[in-house]
Enzyme design. Structure first.
Site, PDB file in Angstrom:
ATOM      1  N   HIS A 151       0.856  -1.193   0.000  1.00 34.18           N
ATOM      2  CA  HIS A 151       0.000   0.000   0.000  1.00 34.18           C
ATOM      3  C   HIS A 151       0.889   1.239   0.000  1.00 34.18           C
ATOM      4  O   HIS A 151       2.108   1.140   0.119  1.00 34.18           O
ATOM      5  CB  HIS A 151      -0.920   0.022   1.230  1.00 34.18           C
TER       6      HIS A 151
ATOM      7  N   HIS B  61       4.727   7.392   2.430  1.00 33.82           N
ATOM      8  CA  HIS B  61       5.545   6.182   2.335  1.00 33.82           C
ATOM      9  C   HIS B  61       4.920   5.172   1.398  1.00 33.82           C
ATOM     10  O   HIS B  61       3.720   5.188   1.143  1.00 33.82           O
ATOM     11  CB  HIS B  61       5.756   5.538   3.711  1.00 33.82           C
TER      12      HIS B  61
ATOM     13  N   HIS C 262       1.157  -0.105  14.766  1.00 32.51           N
ATOM     14  CA  HIS C 262       0.133   0.916  14.584  1.00 32.51           C
ATOM     15  C   HIS C 262      -1.124   0.530  15.351  1.00 32.51           C
ATOM     16  O   HIS C 262      -1.535  -0.639  15.309  1.00 32.51           O
ATOM     17  CB  HIS C 262      -0.253   1.043  13.111  1.00 32.51           C
TER      18      HIS C 262
ATOM     19  N   TYR D  44       9.777   1.990   9.874  1.00 30.24           N
ATOM     20  CA  TYR D  44       9.904   2.976   8.788  1.00 30.24           C
ATOM     21  C   TYR D  44      11.355   3.373   8.615  1.00 30.24           C
ATOM     22  O   TYR D  44      12.081   3.528   9.600  1.00 30.24           O
ATOM     23  CB  TYR D  44       9.111   4.239   9.115  1.00 30.24           C
TER      24      TYR D  44
ATOM     25  N   GLU E  19       8.145   1.636   4.304  1.00 22.98           N
ATOM     26  CA  GLU E  19       7.708   0.865   5.473  1.00 22.98           C
ATOM     27  C   GLU E  19       7.809  -0.613   5.120  1.00 22.98           C
ATOM     28  O   GLU E  19       7.525  -1.001   3.978  1.00 22.98           O
ATOM     29  CB  GLU E  19       6.237   1.175   5.801  1.00 22.98           C
TER      30      GLU E  19
END
Lengths: 306, 306, 306, 306
Positions: free
Chosen positions: A153, A213, A245, A254, A264
């Site tokens: 993503h 990112h 997260h 990261y 990431e």
């Protein structure tokens, strides 16, 4: 689950300042494979666990960032259908012919209210290395480096996140897995086109068209730890992590590529279904939302974008 | 990805000989929670990471096995649509009114060519414990036992696997992620309704309506190891594992509940997409297909069903 | 390896402000077991994977910190021998009779140049729960909370670290696994009495007799991650981590008990042998030495002691 | 803990039929490094996490097995002391001059009642790659293959296990961490010279001088799983596992090198101390003692030795 529409993130085109340093970073460290170099010098990369031709394109440029993110859709008919819906929503659509990127069919492109270019395409050739298909071993090539399994993503920064939410839900059939609201309004959205907690995400930011990112998926928290070792041993610039997260529950670290693009690698996160309620966060818990263990934000994480 | 159709396995109804022993097994060992006992004595269980009312029903009976498996669909309209398609395929459909199971809306039921009863339903109330929704912590209740996160899939044994494949693909919009063919024909299929490598699977067997196992998902291989410790420490009957499947790549261990129903807990497996090619296996590698490390079959695994 | 001398850290006595809150923290969260409460109100705790009577004593007090750390030696003769060597080094030795702590034999005590009280003892009764001995399962009681397997070491702050190094090496037969030197001299030492990278450590600090943290060992990095989830879900004050130490390579997370005592849970670290060279660090890499991933220090980590 | 005596397993000399196939196996798959080839054709290997010159020697021969296992002792004085004690016990001692193996000092050798040759030596030069010493990163060379961190122990088969126990305890100061007794007497012993649950082990067997396996330590259960994937993907002959041992609690997988020598890679196991009680097993739980999850023996595991 019906099989039409946007299937998944297909590829992202990243701008890099030093091509060889970028190739080394994405292949030796993150664990991708180099598929080929195009006539215009762009370099095509993929994970050995992805079937399609490539998932990352490196383009030499004089400043970092990403040019575009493309989603793969299930059929050519979907492409036509999405074109109509996008145009009906009021966004111009342009056409990229098959072959502009090797191994990829025709694409349609458009720009969201946040200033980001997205594309859709229905056709990709396979390239090597890819998962085995007949009597398959678990890998055709032994994983290396961080062992990234897929481009997963991206998170983008820009204005008009409300409109992006409306557009992705109404026009592209995405769903909002999580959202973060502050007294000043909607701050951020995590959007899913399938069963992952997010396939693309947006954070409100005054400047359009920014990239926070691009993210690659790993198998487990053990691999996140190994990635952290690699980051320090090879003196890669780390941003944050290993941590988790609150949003998506992903276990993450990261860091920056040699050109300053934030990467990431992460593992885990819950399985999302279309009937899962949207998880909501408010300003009292932004810290925990972003960095679940630290429970406070890191200014650089919020402000450094490319 | 379009959001209509069959979303996922919803629940499975398991027959048990000793209800209290079964409750202890599925809650204390596998890590589910007891939601409630119905008026007819059936006991409803769920993982703390599932939203819907329950995912396992225990029914007291004089022999082990499962009564039915139900899939959740995205809408009431889908229920009507699937009813028409099932009837058009030539299978009778019956109707179970809302409330026959607490918290579950109306269901439609039918029997496949393998002799198994399946159901579809569109509505489920939420029950506690479930994932948090506002400023959510990673769990509302600390995981315990093996830490099962969801009822994931079931594997059934019966005749007419070819027809099952045809039916699930044409009528229910499933896709075949993997298949195992022998010189005697199609032996087994692994079917996906979403992005998991399988949501239901069938193996050819002369006797209809048999259940091989019901499976629960864990977070990681580390959890599979912990499950193995629990199995030995509490003297649970183990079948096979810890090992990996060649098919689906799942990391797994099999064992039996106190009534003799086979359970699996597993982690991992690849992400499946509708454009992933069907992985195919032939008789020369059946061992590796089933038990990737052992590379040979275990007679009991093939023949003991309930 | 000869079996005389100091075997390992035996126990640490921690001062707590609220006894019940402390018991809950060390048992429900860290995963220890409560063995008993003494007549004077001290509470004795242990891991289910430790044989000896207890490894942590909680003492109600009006300020946090630790009273003493005791090492177990191999024999009563060692006690006598160490007493002579300590006295010969110039430190007074006092005697604590058997039974001052339940289950523990006579102890000898002394104060190091850093102002810390240490003790040695040769005898401990076993208490439950403890590892099984005949046809043993991997645990007698299923692990819970963070699953701490043992009180592993402590880190103390105080002056005269050079003298501490000399004393522990010459008198107690410890070895220096790692040391950190700055242009101002020796800043910190990590001392081993066996095959662990450290059993006790000291950092130079102007105020004597300070405690930085007491540390508990976990099985793996996966458990460090689970500990991090527990810390956030139960709103425990976190200090740093999950991360890795450059020094010892331990994978770690730091947090505070309800009284403000810093705790560590960690996994891994290399195996140390007496012929391993002392790893040395200088001021140019202090950040990496302490927090291998962050590669920079955290002011609170250096200055907050109890 | 006093620092005299036997420190640890130093090296094992393994007979191989095809040298290049053996080198590939131990380096590419198990993850060792090739240090050098001696003038007589023997090949010296080590882990990148070991300081000493080598830990495995491959010798070309016409049948598999191991020639000898050597322990490193803390000092030259220990060598002399042990020589006297061994001779006093009644075993002849021979002398191997420094340099017979490159990088290794003088050795003394003897044969136990089980027919196995053991050696002791006090001096080893360092070789590359080895752990870093000044401002050390966690590794000097990125781990590869199974990521073996050290030659850890060996298990030998032969007669007179009772005498071996007596000899190792009385003469070499080892301790018996675990033992397995049957109605026919002592069947097997696991002996520790330090804080590991075993450094060498013996199983009663009619034929003397047999080797069951040489074992390499991995970081975690996650690595045992990865090793299992490597074993299948590269078509290495697997014996048993992934599983856990009841004895030592090690998480393990067994396989064969190309010459038919059994290898183990394992992780975990409890920390042993000289005051830990000897864990005892009887014939009623032999299955669980050896294979904790399977709870039954595998005939080949007991009978195939080299």
């Amino acid at each position: 689950m019906a099989l039409t529409g946007v299937l998944r993130p297909g590829f992202v085109q990243v701008r890099v300042l030093d091509m060889q340093a970028a190739i080394d970073h994405y292949t030796k460290r993150i664990g991708l494979h180099e598929v080929m170099t195009g006539e215009d010098g762009r370099v095509y990369l993929k994970s050995g666990d992805e079937f399609d031709h490539h998932s990352v394109i490196l383009r030499k440029a004089d400043h970092a960032g990403s040019d575009l993110m493309s989603f793969k859709v299930a059929s050519e008919a979907d492409l036509d259908s999405f074109e109509k819906r996008i145009v009906a929503y009021g966004y111009p659509v342009d056409h990229v012919p098959a072959g502009e990127q090797p191994g990829i069919g025709r694409r349609i492109g458009f720009t969201t209210a946040s200033g980001h270019r997205f594309e859709l395409y229905a056709h990709a050739e396979f390239s090597e290395p890819k998962p085995l298909i007949h009597n398959p071993d678990v890998w055709s090539v032994e994983p290396h480096g961080m062992g990234a399994r897929r481009f997963d993503h991206a998170l983008f920064y820009g204005p008009n996140v409300d409109e992006n939410l409306d557009f992705f839900e109404k026009v592209l059939d995405f769903r909002c897995a999580e959202r973060l609201d502050t007294p000043d309004g909607l701050l951020a959205i995590w959007l899913s086109c399938g069963m992952k907690a997010h396939d693309v995400a947006f954070v409100k930011h005054p400047e359009p068209s920014k990239t926070h990112h691009v993210s690659f998926e790993l198998e487990s928290w053990a691999d996140v730890g190994h990635a952290a070792d690699i980051i320090t041993c090879y003196d890669i610039s780390r941003d944050v992590g290993p941590t988790r997260h609150g949003i998506t529950r992903g276990q993450t670290i990261y860091f920056f590529d040699p050109s300053g693009n934030r990467n990431e690698v992460f593992a885990g996160g819950y399985t999302y279904y279309p009937d899962s309620p949207t998880r909501t966060w408010d300003h009292t818990e932004i810290g925990k939302a972003i960095f679940y263990y630290e429970r406070q934000l890191n200014e650089a994480f919020l402000s450094v974008v490319t």
